[in-house]
Scaffold this motif. Structure first.
Motif, PDB file in Angstrom:
ATOM      1  N   LEU A 213       0.821  -1.211   0.000  1.00  0.00           N
ATOM      2  CA  LEU A 213       0.000   0.000   0.000  1.00  0.00           C
ATOM      3  C   LEU A 213       0.854   1.260   0.000  1.00  0.00           C
ATOM      4  N   ASN A 214       2.164   1.086   0.211  1.00  0.00           N
ATOM      5  CA  ASN A 214       3.080   2.219   0.304  1.00  0.00           C
ATOM      6  C   ASN A 214       4.151   2.154  -0.779  1.00  0.00           C
ATOM      7  N   PHE A 215       4.685   3.305  -1.100  1.00  0.00           N
ATOM      8  CA  PHE A 215       5.867   3.371  -1.957  1.00  0.00           C
ATOM      9  C   PHE A 215       7.070   3.738  -1.101  1.00  0.00           C
ATOM     10  N   VAL A 216       8.254   3.383  -1.584  1.00  0.00           N
ATOM     11  CA  VAL A 216       9.515   3.835  -0.982  1.00  0.00           C
ATOM     12  C   VAL A 216      10.370   4.351  -2.124  1.00  0.00           C
ATOM     13  N   VAL A 217      10.793   5.606  -2.047  1.00  0.00           N
ATOM     14  CA  VAL A 217      11.528   6.235  -3.146  1.00  0.00           C
ATOM     15  C   VAL A 217      12.811   6.872  -2.630  1.00  0.00           C
ATOM     16  N   ALA A 218      13.822   6.889  -3.467  1.00  0.00           N
ATOM     17  CA  ALA A 218      15.096   7.533  -3.124  1.00  0.00           C
ATOM     18  C   ALA A 218      14.948   9.044  -3.293  1.00  0.00           C
ATOM     19  N   GLU A 219      15.174   9.794  -2.214  1.00  0.00           N
ATOM     20  CA  GLU A 219      15.111  11.254  -2.275  1.00  0.00           C
ATOM     21  C   GLU A 219      16.470  11.862  -2.610  1.00  0.00           C
ATOM     22  N   THR A 220      17.513  11.078  -2.460  1.00  0.00           N
ATOM     23  CA  THR A 220      18.857  11.449  -2.899  1.00  0.00           C
ATOM     24  C   THR A 220      19.459  10.184  -3.519  1.00  0.00           C
ATOM     25  N   ALA A 221      20.640  10.285  -4.076  1.00  0.00           N
ATOM     26  CA  ALA A 221      21.353   9.057  -4.434  1.00  0.00           C
ATOM     27  C   ALA A 221      21.569   8.260  -3.151  1.00  0.00           C
ATOM     28  N   ILE A 222      21.364   6.952  -3.222  1.00  0.00           N
ATOM     29  CA  ILE A 222      21.477   6.126  -2.022  1.00  0.00           C
ATOM     30  C   ILE A 222      22.396   4.931  -2.274  1.00  0.00           C
ATOM     31  N   HIS A 223      23.013   4.471  -1.186  1.00  0.00           N
ATOM     32  CA  HIS A 223      23.873   3.286  -1.219  1.00  0.00           C
ATOM     33  C   HIS A 223      23.590   2.481   0.046  1.00  0.00           C
ATOM     34  N   GLY A 224      23.572   1.189  -0.095  1.00  0.00           N
ATOM     35  CA  GLY A 224      23.304   0.356   1.063  1.00  0.00           C
ATOM     36  C   GLY A 224      23.270  -1.111   0.708  1.00  0.00           C
ATOM     37  N   TYR A 225      22.398  -1.842   1.402  1.00  0.00           N
ATOM     38  CA  TYR A 225      22.325  -3.296   1.230  1.00  0.00           C
ATOM     39  C   TYR A 225      20.870  -3.726   1.166  1.00  0.00           C
ATOM     40  N   ARG A 226      20.603  -4.693   0.292  1.00  0.00           N
ATOM     41  CA  ARG A 226      19.263  -5.256   0.115  1.00  0.00           C
ATOM     42  C   ARG A 226      19.237  -6.660   0.705  1.00  0.00           C
ATOM     43  N   LEU A 227      18.174  -6.957   1.471  1.00  0.00           N
ATOM     44  CA  LEU A 227      18.012  -8.283   2.061  1.00  0.00           C
ATOM     45  C   LEU A 227      16.631  -8.817   1.704  1.00  0.00           C
ATOM     46  N   ASP A 228      16.585 -10.055   1.257  1.00  0.00           N
ATOM     47  CA  ASP A 228      15.313 -10.684   0.912  1.00  0.00           C
ATOM     48  C   ASP A 228      14.489 -10.882   2.186  1.00  0.00           C
ATOM     49  N   TRP A 229      13.262 -10.344   2.207  1.00  0.00           N
ATOM     50  CA  TRP A 229      12.451 -10.371   3.417  1.00  0.00           C
ATOM     51  C   TRP A 229      12.074 -11.794   3.827  1.00  0.00           C
ATOM     52  N   ALA A 230      11.804 -12.660   2.865  1.00  0.00           N
ATOM     53  CA  ALA A 230      11.450 -14.043   3.193  1.00  0.00           C
ATOM     54  C   ALA A 230      12.615 -14.742   3.888  1.00  0.00           C
ATOM     55  N   GLU A 231      13.839 -14.476   3.421  1.00  0.00           N
ATOM     56  CA  GLU A 231      15.018 -15.072   4.049  1.00  0.00           C
ATOM     57  C   GLU A 231      15.248 -14.504   5.443  1.00  0.00           C
ATOM     58  N   VAL A 232      15.043 -13.202   5.592  1.00  0.00           N
ATOM     59  CA  VAL A 232      15.197 -12.574   6.906  1.00  0.00           C
ATOM     60  C   VAL A 232      14.162 -13.139   7.879  1.00  0.00           C
ATOM     61  N   SER A 233      12.916 -13.271   7.432  1.00  0.00           N
ATOM     62  CA  SER A 233      11.850 -13.800   8.290  1.00  0.00           C
ATOM     63  C   SER A 233      12.153 -15.223   8.734  1.00  0.00           C
ATOM     64  N   ALA A 234      12.658 -16.035   7.811  1.00  0.00           N
ATOM     65  CA  ALA A 234      12.997 -17.416   8.162  1.00  0.00           C
ATOM     66  C   ALA A 234      14.115 -17.448   9.194  1.00  0.00           C
ATOM     67  N   LEU A 235      15.050 -16.510   9.071  1.00  0.00           N
ATOM     68  CA  LEU A 235      16.154 -16.440  10.026  1.00  0.00           C
ATOM     69  C   LEU A 235      15.655 -16.022  11.409  1.00  0.00           C
ATOM     70  N   TYR A 236      14.701 -15.078  11.444  1.00  0.00           N
ATOM     71  CA  TYR A 236      14.095 -14.679  12.719  1.00  0.00           C
ATOM     72  C   TYR A 236      13.508 -15.891  13.440  1.00  0.00           C
ATOM     73  N   GLN A 237      12.820 -16.737  12.671  1.00  0.00           N
ATOM     74  CA  GLN A 237      12.146 -17.890  13.267  1.00  0.00           C
ATOM     75  C   GLN A 237      13.135 -18.866  13.899  1.00  0.00           C
TER      76      GLN A 237
END
Length: 206
Positions: free
Chosen positions: A106-130
């Motif tokens: 229901l939401n958007f996420v947009v870069a307001e400046t040039a950005i640098h960082g790391y992407r993590l797959d949410w399904a993999e993160v959720s499985a790791l939490y469990q």
């Protein structure tokens, strides 16, 4: 394991630990657990990390730049929920939870400046939490802080525009100089024209 991810995360160890109410040691444990999932990414200003209408797939972590999370009302107006910047996770938490049932964001996420960082797959993160209690404790601290922040912003919406502007400056010190006046107005729930009027009033007081 991404050593660069760990090096970048280490810069924010003390600040984020205090913010989430967790120990620095737990912060380090969470960083080491997440590091194998972290994929470097960069985006230019105006590019979307998440679009409305498709299930959220990733959670991001910024080491530089500014992103904005918001939504579009039924009348077509754009509303800004919050900003994220250096050292912060990026993603609409409610959309990430919806994605477990393949529901569209229901939401958007947009870069307001040039950005640098790391992407993590949410399904993999959720499985790791469990599987890991330390990561669940860290996630709980982050989630509780997010609830507190969102509640505070809801109360601020009832304040006069000048009060909301002052609160924005307290919550996001220095951000006003990094993003457009139009975007700040969107966060405050006012028109860009009224935003200009507020800034002129500020200038006349100084």
């Amino acid at each position: 394991m991404s050593n660069a991810f760990l090096e970048h995360r280490a810069k924010y160890r003390e600040v984020v630990s205090r913010r989430y109410g967790v120990t620095p040691e737990l912060y380090d444990v969470a960083s080491r657990l997440l590091a194998p999932l972290a994929v470097p990414f960069s985006m230019r200003k105006g590019e979307y990390l998440q679009r409305i209408g498709t299930p959220a797939q990733y959670i991001y972590w910024l080491h530089s730049g500014v992103t904005r999370t918001g939504f579009i009302t039924e009348s077509g107006n754009e509303v800004t929920r919050h900003f994220q910047s250096d050292g912060e996770p990026v993603g609409a938490h409610d959309d990430l939870l919806r994605s477990r049932e393949s529901e569209p964001a229901l939401n958007f996420v947009v870069a307001e400046t040039a950005i640098h960082g790391y992407r993590l797959d949410w399904a993999e993160v959720s499985a790791l939490y469990q599987r890991n209690s330390d990561l669940r404790d860290y996630y709980l601290g982050a989630a509780q802080r997010s609830i507190i922040d969102q509640s505070r912003r809801l109360y601020l919406n009832a304040s006069p525009a000048q009060g909301r502007l002052n609160a924005f400056r307290r919550e996001y010190p220095g951000l006003e100089q990094r993003i457009s006046q139009k975007v700040v107005a969107s966060f405050l729930g006012i028109t860009p024209q009224y935003m200009s009027q507020l800034l002129r009033q500020d200038g006349s007081k100084s």
